[in-house]
Design a protein around this motif. Structure first.
Motif, PDB file in Angstrom:
ATOM      1  N   SER A  14       0.764  -1.242   0.139  1.00 22.43           N
ATOM      2  CA  SER A  14       0.057  -0.147  -0.028  1.00 22.43           C
ATOM      3  C   SER A  14       0.988   1.257   0.270  1.00 22.43           C
ATOM      4  O   SER A  14       2.099   1.168   0.771  1.00 22.43           O
ATOM      5  N   GLU A  15       0.739   2.319  -0.739  1.00 22.79           N
ATOM      6  CA  GLU A  15       1.229   3.560  -0.665  1.00 22.79           C
ATOM      7  C   GLU A  15       0.621   4.358   0.461  1.00 22.79           C
ATOM      8  O   GLU A  15       1.034   5.579   0.442  1.00 22.79           O
ATOM      9  N   ALA A  16      -0.219   3.973   1.331  1.00 23.18           N
ATOM     10  CA  ALA A  16      -1.004   4.750   2.217  1.00 23.18           C
ATOM     11  C   ALA A  16       0.166   5.657   3.189  1.00 23.18           C
ATOM     12  O   ALA A  16       1.336   4.866   3.401  1.00 23.18           O
ATOM     13  N   LEU A  30      -5.026   3.985   4.508  1.00 21.68           N
ATOM     14  CA  LEU A  30      -4.834   2.608   4.633  1.00 21.68           C
ATOM     15  C   LEU A  30      -6.160   1.641   4.684  1.00 21.68           C
ATOM     16  O   LEU A  30      -6.057   0.694   4.215  1.00 21.68           O
ATOM     17  N   SER A  52      -6.959   1.297   1.307  1.00 24.88           N
ATOM     18  CA  SER A  52      -6.412   0.086   0.744  1.00 24.88           C
ATOM     19  C   SER A  52      -6.940  -1.428   1.131  1.00 24.88           C
ATOM     20  O   SER A  52      -7.078  -2.003   0.349  1.00 24.88           O
ATOM     21  N   HIS A  72       2.304  -2.057   4.710  1.00 19.60           N
ATOM     22  CA  HIS A  72       2.002  -0.814   4.574  1.00 19.60           C
ATOM     23  C   HIS A  72       3.375  -0.025   5.128  1.00 19.60           C
ATOM     24  O   HIS A  72       3.195   0.480   6.286  1.00 19.60           O
TER      25      HIS A  72
END
Length: 187
Positions: A41-43, A49, A52, A73
């Motif tokens: 995840s790019e969160a 998040l 995601s 993450h």
């Protein structure tokens, strides 16, 4: 941090630690059949998040050939206390989406600490991973695996004993090597 490095380090950890030490006797089969999805995840905050997590739960619904998803993450919830609190939000999302009882979220974190243990207790390494992650499991598959295992109640005790035998120093090195060995050389 390169997404491929994060995913590769996590896969190396699953192969070498989770499957290699047989911490989860149910993982090997799904890994061998390529039914584990590793997604980074790019969160960078908890709300993204949760988005995601929502997307991955939807993907599990839409793609039954994926048995389980490891949602990594690295950009959010590096602090274990904050991560641990976030698990309530993850469970809340499951309830909100009416997926409680269909999926569950297992937790893994580089600083994982079971309640009542010291921070550096060997047993914490059963849930220590290279990066913070949420492991999304299908409840029906988990129940079937548990029903077919001859001694599911003995798994935690066996894992704790193994972690204590290996020792914190070796476990710390094994975890660090998962990341180190997957780094892409920089020019």
């Amino acid at each position: 941090m390169v997404e491929a490095e994060v995913a590769n380090a996590t896969r190396k950890w699953v192969e070498g630690v989770v499957v290699g030490y047989n911490l989860c006797p149910f993982a090997k089969r799904e890994l061998l059949h390529d039914r584990v999805r590793f997604v980074v995840s790019e969160a960078t905050d908890e709300d993204s998040l949760l988005q995601s997590l929502h997307a991955e739960l939807q993907r599990l619904n839409d793609e039954p050939e994926i048995e389980t998803t490891v949602l990594i993450h690295p950009g959010v919830l590096q602090d274990f206390a904050a991560y641990n609190e976030f698990l309530d939000a993850a469970d809340g999302l499951l309830a909100y989406l009416e997926l409680d009882g269909i999926y569950q979220v297992a937790s893994f974190h580089p600083d994982y600490q079971f309640e009542g243990t010291e921070p550096d207790a060997a047993e914490n390494y059963t849930n220590r991973s290279p990066y913070p992650m949420l492991h999304l499991l299908r409840e029906a598959s988990l129940e079937a695996a548990i029903d077919s295992h001859p001694d599911v109640d003995g798994i935690p005790g066996r894992n704790i004993k193994l972690m204590e035998e290996l020792g914190v120093e070796q476990l710390r090195d094994v975890l660090a090597n998962c990341v180190k060995e997957t780094k892409t050389p920089r020019e």
